[in-house]
Design an enzyme around this catalytic site. Sequence first.
Site, PDB file in Angstrom:
ATOM      1  CG  HIS A  44      -2.123  -0.819   1.089  1.00 14.88           C
ATOM      2  ND1 HIS A  44      -3.299  -0.360   0.538  1.00 14.88           N
ATOM      3  CD2 HIS A  44      -2.328  -2.109   1.396  1.00 14.88           C
ATOM      4  CE1 HIS A  44      -4.186  -1.341   0.539  1.00 14.88           C
ATOM      5  NE2 HIS A  44      -3.619  -2.425   1.052  1.00 14.88           N
ATOM      6  CE  LYS A  81      -6.987  13.910  -0.043  1.00 16.58           C
ATOM      7  NZ  LYS A  81      -6.911  12.655  -0.783  1.00 16.58           N
ATOM      8  NE  ARG A  82      -5.655   9.851  10.032  1.00 16.97           N
ATOM      9  CZ  ARG A  82      -5.425   8.915  10.944  1.00 16.97           C
ATOM     10  NH1 ARG A  82      -6.189   7.850  10.998  1.00 16.97           N
ATOM     11  NH2 ARG A  82      -4.454   9.038  11.830  1.00 16.97           N
ATOM     12  CE  LYS A 134      -3.593  10.684   3.093  1.00 17.54           C
ATOM     13  NZ  LYS A 134      -4.270  10.056   1.942  1.00 17.54           N
ATOM     14  CB  THR A 178     -10.300   4.971  -2.308  1.00 19.22           C
ATOM     15  OG1 THR A 178     -10.100   5.271  -0.919  1.00 19.22           O
ATOM     16  CG2 THR A 178      -9.498   3.729  -2.695  1.00 19.22           C
ATOM     17  CE  LYS A 186     -14.133   6.521  -0.354  1.00 17.70           C
ATOM     18  NZ  LYS A 186     -13.593   6.875   0.991  1.00 17.70           N
TER      19      LYS A 186
HETATM   20  C1  LIG Z   1     -12.331   7.016   1.344  1.00 21.43           C
HETATM   21  C2  LIG Z   1     -11.948   7.365   2.725  1.00 21.43           C
HETATM   22  C3  LIG Z   1     -10.611   7.594   3.042  1.00 21.43           C
HETATM   23  C4  LIG Z   1      -9.505   7.577   2.011  1.00 21.43           C
HETATM   24  O1  LIG Z   1      -9.397   8.844   1.427  1.00 21.43           O
HETATM   25  P1  LIG Z   1      -8.114   9.247   0.535  1.00 21.43           P
HETATM   26  O2  LIG Z   1      -8.490  10.588  -0.001  1.00 21.43           O
HETATM   27  O3  LIG Z   1      -8.007   8.223  -0.541  1.00 21.43           O
HETATM   28  O4  LIG Z   1      -6.956   9.272   1.436  1.00 21.43           O
HETATM   29  C5  LIG Z   1     -10.291   7.914   4.357  1.00 21.43           C
HETATM   30  N1  LIG Z   1     -11.238   7.992   5.307  1.00 21.43           N
HETATM   31  C6  LIG Z   1     -12.539   7.797   5.026  1.00 21.43           C
HETATM   32  C7  LIG Z   1     -13.543   7.916   6.120  1.00 21.43           C
HETATM   33  C8  LIG Z   1     -12.949   7.468   3.737  1.00 21.43           C
HETATM   34  O5  LIG Z   1     -14.244   7.261   3.487  1.00 21.43           O
END
Ligand SMILES: *Cc1c(COP(=O)(O)O)cnc(C)c1O
Length: 817
Positions: free
Chosen positions: A361, A552-553, A558, A660, A664
């Site tokens: 990952h 995101k985190r 990032k 991911t 979305k």
């Molecule tokens: C999809 C998702 C992530 C991943 O987000 P990234 O932008 O790909 O880092 C993290 N936390 C939650 C709650 C999510 O639904």
Amino acid sequence: MKSKQTGSFDKVLFQESVKKHLYATYATTFEKADKHAWFLAMGTALAELTTCDLLCTEHDEKIRNAKSVNYLSLEFLIGRLTGNNLISMGVYQQVAEAMEELGQNLTDLLEEERDPSLGNGGLGRLAACFMDSLAAQEFPTVGYGLHYEYGLFKQSFDHGHQVETPDAWRGVEGYPWEIARPDLAQEIGFYGHVETYQENGKEKRRWLPGMTVKAMPWDMPIVGYESNTVYPLRLWECQAIAPFSLESFNNGNYFEAQHSLIDAGNITKVLYPNDNHEKGKTLRLMQQYFHSAASIRDILRRHEEAGHTLASLPKYETIQLNDTHPTVSIPELMRILIDEKEMEWDDAWAICSKTFAYTNHTLLPEALETWDESLIQRLLPRHMEIIYQINYLFLKEVREKWPGDVEKQRKLSIIQEGFHRMVRMANLCVVGSYAVNGVAAMHSELVKQDLFPEFNVLYPGKLQNVTNGITPRRWLKFCNPELSELISQKIGSDWPTQLDQLRNIADYAEETEFQKAFMQVKQANKQRLADWVEQNMDIKLDTQAIFDVQIKRLHEYKRQHLNVLHILSMYHRLLHDSDFEMEPRVVFFAAKAAPGYYLAKEIIYAVNKIAEKINHDPRIGNKLKVVFIPDYRVSIAEIIIPAADVSEQISTAGKEASGTGNMKLALNGALTIGTMDGANVEIREEVGDDNIYIFGLEVDEVEQLKRSGYNPFDYYNSNSLLKASLDLLLGEEFTPGEPGKLRAIYDSLLDGGDPYFCLADFESYVKAHEAMDEQYKDTAGWAKKAILNTALVGKFSSDRSIQDYVNNIWKLETVKR
Ligand SMILES: *Cc1c(COP(=O)(O)O)cnc(C)c1O
């Protein structure tokens, strides 16, 4: 595919069941029950239905005789289950009506559910999407995870600073969707020693653990979409074996007894809150072994109960390791086969090395797991012996391939030499697996070229790619019902299982009527988010503004701080450049920082302070707002994502393995502003250059700049807008009376060398934003791009990811029930 439940849903029976649980399970009455009690009773009544199907699936002969995938992950970020399960069960509408007749509003009841946040971020959420897709496509599967008592911490803010509190996600009443399986409990050992003994004239080794705990499984139902197939997500809870320390005391084994005095419940007490960062703590390794050992035993139990021979394990079971966290499964399976099942090494290895597959990952060095050899030696002495033997035989292979090349042996060895010898879990995984995959095309290339180039030569074809995906059931059908309805009106309702069909709405991308309808849905979703923000944060928002989201985190790679620089640049220009014009904009953040990650917490603090000032600054009116939504989690993502116009995917090129969240947001009609990183590259391929805003250095350019000596001051001194923006962090603009309180970011980006190249990318980032701003004025043009994003990202369904795994790695078949 028509749901049998839909056909057989008996409303009266269901209502009776809800009422019975209200009285008998939750000890309240029809008159006194509050919303939460109603939710619990409804959830329990529904879970009864899925439990029946779970047990039927478990006992189905066809499934017992088919190949299964065992998905091993320390994290499953499943989010709330009720709404999604209602959709999968095909009874959403019926249950809404049934509850309405009982005087309850389903939407309100669904809000009563607490998110099970049993993961940190993308990795855990991926595991949850994969389980949904496996069940939807009826591939036999079991997900194996941990039943943490406390999930990811809850986040709140105190004067702008992140505050963490424990997440007791099960509440006092328990979680209605989980069911204990005491019949399937296991005993797991730790510590102790290894002894040699003779059997039939042969010398054998066996492990005598010094401490033993119980692994209690809890099953959560993963409901196949509109089918009766229900596969388990099996989560192990650690319990003490009572009376737990007695035997050790009686043996006079005082030291070992100390270990067993540790409350066994500690092992699964809490999820480690680090995303993409490993800290080699003993308890974390205990979690990993506890998870691996319980899962491997359960897999072998199922395999043997189905009447299969051990030699046929790879024919019936494949074990997917979600990152290196469950790596110790490999020596654990070897130990059982050799020490307990009395197999020869070579026979055991032949089974093992055809059973495991490993997903990488990340390339971030601080996230690649290594464990102290001495820690493994102490906690798992027999496993350490087995790891040495695996490494010994592996290094022999390396010597045969590259005779005399000591450097290759040093680099590939599972044991990292040095003062503190370390075990490299990724190397162990590559050696012990039949397939290794990265999670997006670009990431998988970097795995081959940079991370494991020698392995790619030694094991041609082993290193593969499976691009991540997201489940369209949760991330479109459930979270965006209005857009789902609009799509279904145009192209029919098969798209939730055939996401490529969304391509058919591209035909309407230039149709004014459809554009209007599409943007009306977006508007309604923006209103829903604005209402949430007003109710929960007391900030009023203009829903005509561009909703620009980064969720995101919180991590330097990032680059939330690059987004901060953009905000500061807009603020500066609004105040000081009378020619500057921009569309009204709301910048949303939602992000948790690991509790020990200093700079990440400083970035949160800075955003909150900047928001406080900007949101109340009469000089800029309603042009710019900044909203940091607290406690980012799946259920809040489900509100933000359908409302987004702009999706921020701005990691330094080469650092985000896939992402991911990017998928979305694009699926829900947001336009991406992003770097050539992770799956952004493939999103661009799908939607086309015109429908995405790509900026910044590419991977090789970052490397080049690094080699030639990157100096952030060069950018600071030559770009006056950048300088003005950064300088805003120095004074007391956002922290009145306390100058310099935001300078941690400033220092990291200048004296700290800007390790993630924010300043190098600033100019092209601002330009890309300007282009988006310009495009937003052209409502029809924007609508067309948004529609094309939804239409053209069908590739990113996790159903497709699972098909890739099935065809290229797992080689299994669907089993229809
Ligand atoms: C999809 C998702 C992530 C991943 O987000 P990234 O932008 O790909 O880092 C993290 N936390 C939650 C709650 C999510 O639904």
